[in-house]
Design a protein around this motif. Structure first.
Motif, PDB file in Angstrom:
ATOM      1  N   GLU A 171       5.878  -2.472  -4.704  1.00  0.00           N
ATOM      2  CA  GLU A 171       5.912  -1.608  -3.607  1.00  0.00           C
ATOM      3  C   GLU A 171       5.102  -1.439  -2.752  1.00  0.00           C
ATOM      4  N   ALA A 193       5.585  -2.137   1.308  1.00  0.00           N
ATOM      5  CA  ALA A 193       4.931  -1.234   2.448  1.00  0.00           C
ATOM      6  C   ALA A 193       4.308  -2.066   3.344  1.00  0.00           C
ATOM      7  N   ASP A 236       6.922   9.357  -4.381  1.00  0.00           N
ATOM      8  CA  ASP A 236       7.609   7.919  -4.785  1.00  0.00           C
ATOM      9  C   ASP A 236       7.351   7.036  -3.466  1.00  0.00           C
ATOM     10  N   GLU A 237       6.726   7.292  -2.369  1.00  0.00           N
ATOM     11  CA  GLU A 237       6.687   6.338  -1.436  1.00  0.00           C
ATOM     12  C   GLU A 237       5.197   5.995  -1.134  1.00  0.00           C
ATOM     13  N   TRP A 238       4.928   4.847  -0.875  1.00  0.00           N
ATOM     14  CA  TRP A 238       3.361   4.601  -0.528  1.00  0.00           C
ATOM     15  C   TRP A 238       3.070   4.913   0.770  1.00  0.00           C
ATOM     16  N   LYS A 239       2.161   5.572   1.279  1.00  0.00           N
ATOM     17  CA  LYS A 239       1.790   5.964   2.307  1.00  0.00           C
ATOM     18  C   LYS A 239       0.456   5.453   2.820  1.00  0.00           C
ATOM     19  N   ARG A 296       0.562   7.434  -2.995  1.00  0.00           N
ATOM     20  CA  ARG A 296       1.860   7.476  -3.251  1.00  0.00           C
ATOM     21  C   ARG A 296       2.464   8.861  -2.967  1.00  0.00           C
TER      22      ARG A 296
END
Length: 143
Positions: free
Chosen positions: A12, A16, A122-125, A119
Protein backbone atom coordinates in the motif's frame (compact mmCIF):
# COMPACT_ATOMS: atom_id res chain seq x y z
CA UNK A 1 1.40 -6.60 13.17
CA UNK A 2 1.67 -9.98 11.44
CA UNK A 3 4.01 -10.67 8.54
CA UNK A 4 1.02 -10.73 6.19
CA UNK A 5 -0.18 -7.33 7.46
CA UNK A 6 3.33 -5.92 7.00
CA UNK A 7 3.45 -7.11 3.39
CA UNK A 8 0.08 -5.50 2.70
CA UNK A 9 1.26 -2.23 4.30
CA UNK A 10 4.49 -2.29 2.22
CA UNK A 11 2.44 -2.77 -0.93
CA UNK A 12 0.00 0.00 0.00
CA UNK A 13 2.83 2.42 0.79
CA UNK A 14 4.59 1.78 -2.52
CA UNK A 15 1.29 2.31 -4.35
CA UNK A 16 0.68 5.58 -2.48
CA UNK A 17 4.18 6.85 -3.29
CA UNK A 18 3.81 5.88 -6.95
CA UNK A 19 0.55 7.83 -7.04
CA UNK A 20 2.34 10.79 -5.44
CA UNK A 21 4.97 10.84 -8.20
CA UNK A 22 2.41 10.37 -10.98
CA UNK A 23 0.01 13.04 -9.73
CA UNK A 24 2.87 15.50 -9.24
CA UNK A 25 4.22 14.90 -12.75
CA UNK A 26 0.76 15.07 -14.36
CA UNK A 27 -0.24 18.14 -12.30
CA UNK A 28 -3.28 16.40 -10.84
CA UNK A 29 -3.32 18.68 -7.81
CA UNK A 30 -6.63 17.41 -6.42
CA UNK A 31 -5.46 13.79 -6.43
CA UNK A 32 -2.12 14.84 -4.93
CA UNK A 33 -3.92 16.72 -2.15
CA UNK A 34 -5.90 13.58 -1.25
CA UNK A 35 -2.60 11.80 -0.51
CA UNK A 36 -1.60 14.40 2.12
CA UNK A 37 -2.70 15.11 5.66
CA UNK A 38 -4.09 18.64 6.19
CA UNK A 39 -1.09 19.49 8.42
CA UNK A 40 1.65 17.96 6.25
CA UNK A 41 5.18 19.23 6.80
CA UNK A 42 7.24 19.51 3.62
CA UNK A 43 10.89 20.42 3.28
CA UNK A 44 13.65 20.47 0.69
CA UNK A 45 17.40 20.92 0.93
CA UNK A 46 20.64 20.38 -0.92
CA UNK A 47 22.05 18.27 1.91
CA UNK A 48 24.31 21.07 3.12
CA UNK A 49 21.82 23.76 4.15
CA UNK A 50 18.76 23.83 6.37
CA UNK A 51 15.63 22.69 4.53
CA UNK A 52 12.99 25.13 3.40
CA UNK A 53 9.88 23.95 5.26
CA UNK A 54 6.18 24.55 4.68
CA UNK A 55 3.39 23.40 6.97
CA UNK A 56 -0.06 22.60 5.68
CA UNK A 57 -1.49 21.00 2.55
CA UNK A 58 -2.37 24.28 0.80
CA UNK A 59 1.11 25.79 1.35
CA UNK A 60 2.79 22.55 0.28
CA UNK A 61 0.73 22.34 -2.91
CA UNK A 62 1.46 26.00 -3.69
CA UNK A 63 5.19 25.39 -3.22
CA UNK A 64 5.15 22.30 -5.43
CA UNK A 65 3.16 24.14 -8.11
CA UNK A 66 5.70 26.97 -8.11
CA UNK A 67 8.65 24.57 -8.35
CA UNK A 68 7.31 22.79 -11.44
CA UNK A 69 5.74 25.79 -13.20
CA UNK A 70 6.90 25.97 -16.81
CA UNK A 71 8.47 22.51 -16.71
CA UNK A 72 7.92 18.91 -17.65
CA UNK A 73 8.92 16.66 -14.77
CA UNK A 74 9.58 13.02 -14.00
CA UNK A 75 9.97 11.75 -10.43
CA UNK A 76 11.21 8.23 -9.88
CA UNK A 77 11.63 6.56 -6.51
CA UNK A 78 13.49 3.35 -5.77
CA UNK A 79 14.33 0.87 -3.03
CA UNK A 80 12.26 2.04 -0.07
CA UNK A 81 13.48 1.47 3.46
CA UNK A 82 10.20 1.02 5.36
CA UNK A 83 9.92 1.03 9.15
CA UNK A 84 6.36 0.17 10.23
CA UNK A 85 4.79 0.85 13.60
CA UNK A 86 1.07 -0.04 13.40
CA UNK A 87 -0.62 2.85 11.55
CA UNK A 88 2.56 4.87 11.07
CA UNK A 89 5.43 4.30 8.66
CA UNK A 90 8.77 6.00 8.29
CA UNK A 91 10.13 5.54 4.80
CA UNK A 92 13.30 6.60 3.01
CA UNK A 93 13.07 6.43 -0.77
CA UNK A 94 16.00 6.83 -3.14
CA UNK A 95 14.88 9.43 -5.70
CA UNK A 96 15.87 10.77 -9.09
CA UNK A 97 13.86 13.70 -10.35
CA UNK A 98 14.17 15.68 -13.54
CA UNK A 99 12.65 18.98 -14.63
CA UNK A 100 12.98 20.36 -18.15
CA UNK A 101 11.89 23.99 -18.28
CA UNK A 102 10.44 25.87 -21.24
CA UNK A 103 13.51 28.17 -21.25
CA UNK A 104 15.86 25.26 -22.04
CA UNK A 105 17.23 24.73 -18.53
CA UNK A 106 17.07 21.18 -17.21
CA UNK A 107 17.68 20.07 -13.65
CA UNK A 108 18.27 16.50 -12.51
CA UNK A 109 18.43 15.75 -8.80
CA UNK A 110 19.58 12.62 -7.02
CA UNK A 111 18.91 11.99 -3.37
CA UNK A 112 16.33 10.80 -0.88
CA UNK A 113 12.83 11.45 0.36
CA UNK A 114 12.55 10.92 4.12
CA UNK A 115 8.86 10.59 4.88
CA UNK A 116 6.33 9.80 7.55
CA UNK A 117 3.04 8.24 6.43
CA UNK A 118 0.02 7.59 8.65
CA UNK A 119 -2.89 5.28 7.97
CA UNK A 120 -6.28 6.99 8.28
CA UNK A 121 -9.48 5.12 7.45
CA UNK A 122 -7.46 2.35 5.76
CA UNK A 123 -5.57 4.79 3.49
CA UNK A 124 -1.97 5.94 3.81
CA UNK A 125 -1.56 9.72 3.98
CA UNK A 126 1.68 11.65 3.72
CA UNK A 127 2.24 13.53 7.00
CA UNK A 128 5.84 14.65 6.59
CA UNK A 129 8.27 14.77 3.68
CA UNK A 130 11.87 15.97 3.38
CA UNK A 131 13.53 15.88 -0.03
CA UNK A 132 17.31 16.04 0.12
CA UNK A 133 19.26 16.33 -3.12
CA UNK A 134 22.80 15.02 -2.73
CA UNK A 135 23.68 15.74 -6.37
CA UNK A 136 22.05 18.32 -8.62
CA UNK A 137 22.93 18.60 -12.32
CA UNK A 138 21.85 21.78 -14.13
CA UNK A 139 22.17 22.17 -17.88
CA UNK A 140 21.26 24.89 -20.38
CA UNK A 141 20.23 23.68 -23.83
CA UNK A 142 22.29 25.22 -26.64
CA UNK A 143 20.69 26.28 -29.86
Amino acid sequence: MTGHEELIAYYELTQAKAAYCRTLDTRDWNALAVLMTPDIEFGMSDGASEPVITVGRDKTLALLQSLVAGAKTAHQVHTPEIDLDADEARVIWAVQDRAVYDNGISVTGYGHYTQRWIRQADEWKLASSRLTHLITDVHQATT
